[in-house]
Design a protein around this motif. Structure first.
Motif, PDB file in Angstrom:
ATOM      1  N   ILE A 198       0.841  -1.201   0.000  1.00 22.74           N
ATOM      2  CA  ILE A 198       0.000   0.000   0.000  1.00 22.74           C
ATOM      3  C   ILE A 198       0.875   1.251   0.000  1.00 22.74           C
ATOM      4  O   ILE A 198       0.660   2.196  -0.780  1.00 22.74           O
ATOM      5  N   ALA A 199       1.888   1.267   0.884  1.00 26.04           N
ATOM      6  CA  ALA A 199       2.787   2.423   0.970  1.00 26.04           C
ATOM      7  C   ALA A 199       3.502   2.656  -0.352  1.00 26.04           C
ATOM      8  O   ALA A 199       3.629   3.803  -0.817  1.00 26.04           O
ATOM      9  N   ALA A 200       3.958   1.572  -0.976  1.00 23.72           N
ATOM     10  CA  ALA A 200       4.683   1.694  -2.240  1.00 23.72           C
ATOM     11  C   ALA A 200       3.790   2.241  -3.345  1.00 23.72           C
ATOM     12  O   ALA A 200       4.179   3.150  -4.092  1.00 23.72           O
ATOM     13  N   ARG A 201       2.577   1.693  -3.443  1.00 21.66           N
ATOM     14  CA  ARG A 201       1.676   2.139  -4.519  1.00 21.66           C
ATOM     15  C   ARG A 201       1.266   3.595  -4.332  1.00 21.66           C
ATOM     16  O   ARG A 201       1.215   4.368  -5.294  1.00 21.66           O
ATOM     17  N   GLU A 202       0.990   3.984  -3.090  1.00 16.91           N
ATOM     18  CA  GLU A 202       0.599   5.370  -2.830  1.00 16.91           C
ATOM     19  C   GLU A 202       1.739   6.335  -3.122  1.00 16.91           C
ATOM     20  O   GLU A 202       1.509   7.500  -3.456  1.00 16.91           O
ATOM     21  N   ALA A 203       2.990   5.849  -3.007  1.00 19.26           N
ATOM     22  CA  ALA A 203       4.146   6.694  -3.305  1.00 19.26           C
ATOM     23  C   ALA A 203       4.423   6.780  -4.806  1.00 19.26           C
ATOM     24  O   ALA A 203       5.220   7.615  -5.240  1.00 19.26           O
ATOM     25  N   GLY A 204       3.768   5.900  -5.597  1.00 15.83           N
ATOM     26  CA  GLY A 204       3.936   5.941  -7.045  1.00 15.83           C
ATOM     27  C   GLY A 204       4.588   4.727  -7.661  1.00 15.83           C
ATOM     28  O   GLY A 204       4.860   4.706  -8.863  1.00 15.83           O
ATOM     29  N   ALA A 205       4.859   3.676  -6.874  1.00 16.94           N
ATOM     30  CA  ALA A 205       5.522   2.491  -7.403  1.00 16.94           C
ATOM     31  C   ALA A 205       4.641   1.761  -8.407  1.00 16.94           C
ATOM     32  O   ALA A 205       3.414   1.673  -8.238  1.00 16.94           O
ATOM     33  N   GLU A 206       5.287   1.240  -9.442  1.00 17.42           N
ATOM     34  CA  GLU A 206       4.586   0.433 -10.443  1.00 17.42           C
ATOM     35  C   GLU A 206       4.953  -1.045 -10.320  1.00 17.42           C
ATOM     36  O   GLU A 206       4.202  -1.921 -10.748  1.00 17.42           O
ATOM     37  N   THR A 207       6.147  -1.302  -9.763  1.00 18.35           N
ATOM     38  CA  THR A 207       6.653  -2.668  -9.621  1.00 18.35           C
ATOM     39  C   THR A 207       7.084  -2.888  -8.176  1.00 18.35           C
ATOM     40  O   THR A 207       7.684  -2.002  -7.557  1.00 18.35           O
ATOM     41  N   PHE A 208       6.783  -4.072  -7.647  1.00 20.65           N
ATOM     42  CA  PHE A 208       7.123  -4.374  -6.254  1.00 20.65           C
ATOM     43  C   PHE A 208       7.819  -5.731  -6.198  1.00 20.65           C
ATOM     44  O   PHE A 208       7.288  -6.737  -6.658  1.00 20.65           O
TER      45      PHE A 208
END
Length: 351
Positions: free
Chosen positions: A295-305
């Protein structure tokens, strides 16, 4: 007069009834605001680009080598922990969809203070930094050494070896990793005398040591030493993220260090985030709180995890919309997956 008295009586009864109804509600409000629950709330925490800066310092600061320009993001992610919640706070966080409640004892075990837990988490974080450095150096085939972190006071080597000695060979076998030490010693029988060559103050010395028996296996040799793999050479690495705990930044720290020491962008100039422990051999291990980190990554703008393989099933069930999951078992696989994505190929997925 009687009519007025009757009217006043009815009003007073209504007021009394209203007050009687409000008292328990007021008491509930006060209790809900004051009484804490035996749970903590886990949720998305801060995320940091390991290729960037925090407070004016490089998150991964490399000295003693040419640092290659790296663009894009390789973000490490964290989980926030909210403690000492009152009833209303706990309910509010539970229903917001981004937090989960777990028994407080799972985070702060009985018998351990918050300071104890925080210190343990900080030590794990420091260990993850050391492992990340070694994993990157081993991947890039840069020199490392094995140094003695400790020599047991009651062990066979106590009068021969010293903390800080660099191991060169054990029983004639070259030592490049801590596992080499274990392998060399374990292959000899207790009671056998073997040569151990160390480098002390820049000078090689040989000690003839008679092996004892391993406490957990009386058929295998034992020196009573704690080997510690370290960087050898001009490269020095500092990791500048304070107030962070736990071991889960290891993978992203390693990728950042590799990116800074090689040509090209592992991220392809895009926003990649991830998590996972790492050991000096490059094995990636599982972590906790994967859903909150995504969730934190996506909200920060991440496209790949980047997801540790052992966390894939859980991650696939809770993937935020628009976030691509890449399954990672080891460092070489992580690097290969990023290179594949950058060239338009498919990468190992959690789905």
């Amino acid at each position: 007069m009687a009519s007025m008295t009757s009217t006043l009586g009815r009003v007073n009864r209504r007021i009394f009834t209203l007050l009687a109804a409000l008292v328990p509600i007021l008491a509930l409000v006060i209790l809900g605001s004051v009484v804490t629950v035996p749970f903590v709330a886990l949720g998305p925490g801060p995320t940091f680009n390991t290729l960037g800066e925090v407070d004016g310092k490089q998150v991964v600061d490399v000295r003693g080598a040419e640092v290659k320009p790296a663009s894009g993001n390789l973000n490490m992610t964290t989980v926030s922990v909210r403690d000492r919640l009152n009833i209303f706070e706990a309910i509010g966080l539970w229903i917001d969809g981004q937090h989960g409640l777990v028994p407080r004892a799972e985070v702060y075990p009985p018998g351990q203070s918050r300071d104890d837990v925080d210190k343990s988490n900080q030590q794990q974080f420091k260990d993850s930094e050391d492992s990340a450095e070694l994993a990157a150096l081993n991947f890039l085939k840069l020199p490392t050494a094995v140094q003695l972190a400790n020599v047991a006071d009651d062990g066979p080597a106590k009068d021969m070896l010293k903390k800080g000695d660099e191991l060169v060979t054990v029983d004639g076998k070259p030592i490049a990793t801590a596992k080499d030490v274990v392998s060399a010693v374990s292959s000899a029988k207790p009671g056998t005398t073997i040569p151990v060559v160390v480098r002390r103050d820049g000078v090689e010395q040989t000690a003839e040591i008679t092996l004892g028996a391993r406490p957990d296996d009386s058929n295998k040799g034992y020196l009573g030493i704690t080997p510690d793999e370290i960087s050898k050479g001009p490269i020095k690495v500092d990791f500048n993220l304070g107030e962070i705990g736990g071991p889960s930044a290891g993978l992203m720290f390693t990728l950042a260090l590799i990116d800074k020491l090689t040509t090209g962008d592992l991220s392809g100039g895009k926003f990649v985030a991830g998590t996972g422990t790492i050991d000096p051999d490059g094995k990636v291990g599982p972590i906790g709180g994967i859903q909150y980190k995504m969730i934190a990554a996506r909200e920060a703008g991440a496209e790949t995890f980047m997801v540790p393989a052992a966390n894939c099933n859980e991650a696939a069930q809770r993937t935020p919309a628009g976030l691509r999951l890449v399954k990672v078992e080891n460092l070489s696989g992580a690097v290969q997956s990023l290179e594949d994505l950058n060239s338009g190929k498919d990468a190992a997925s959690c789905s």
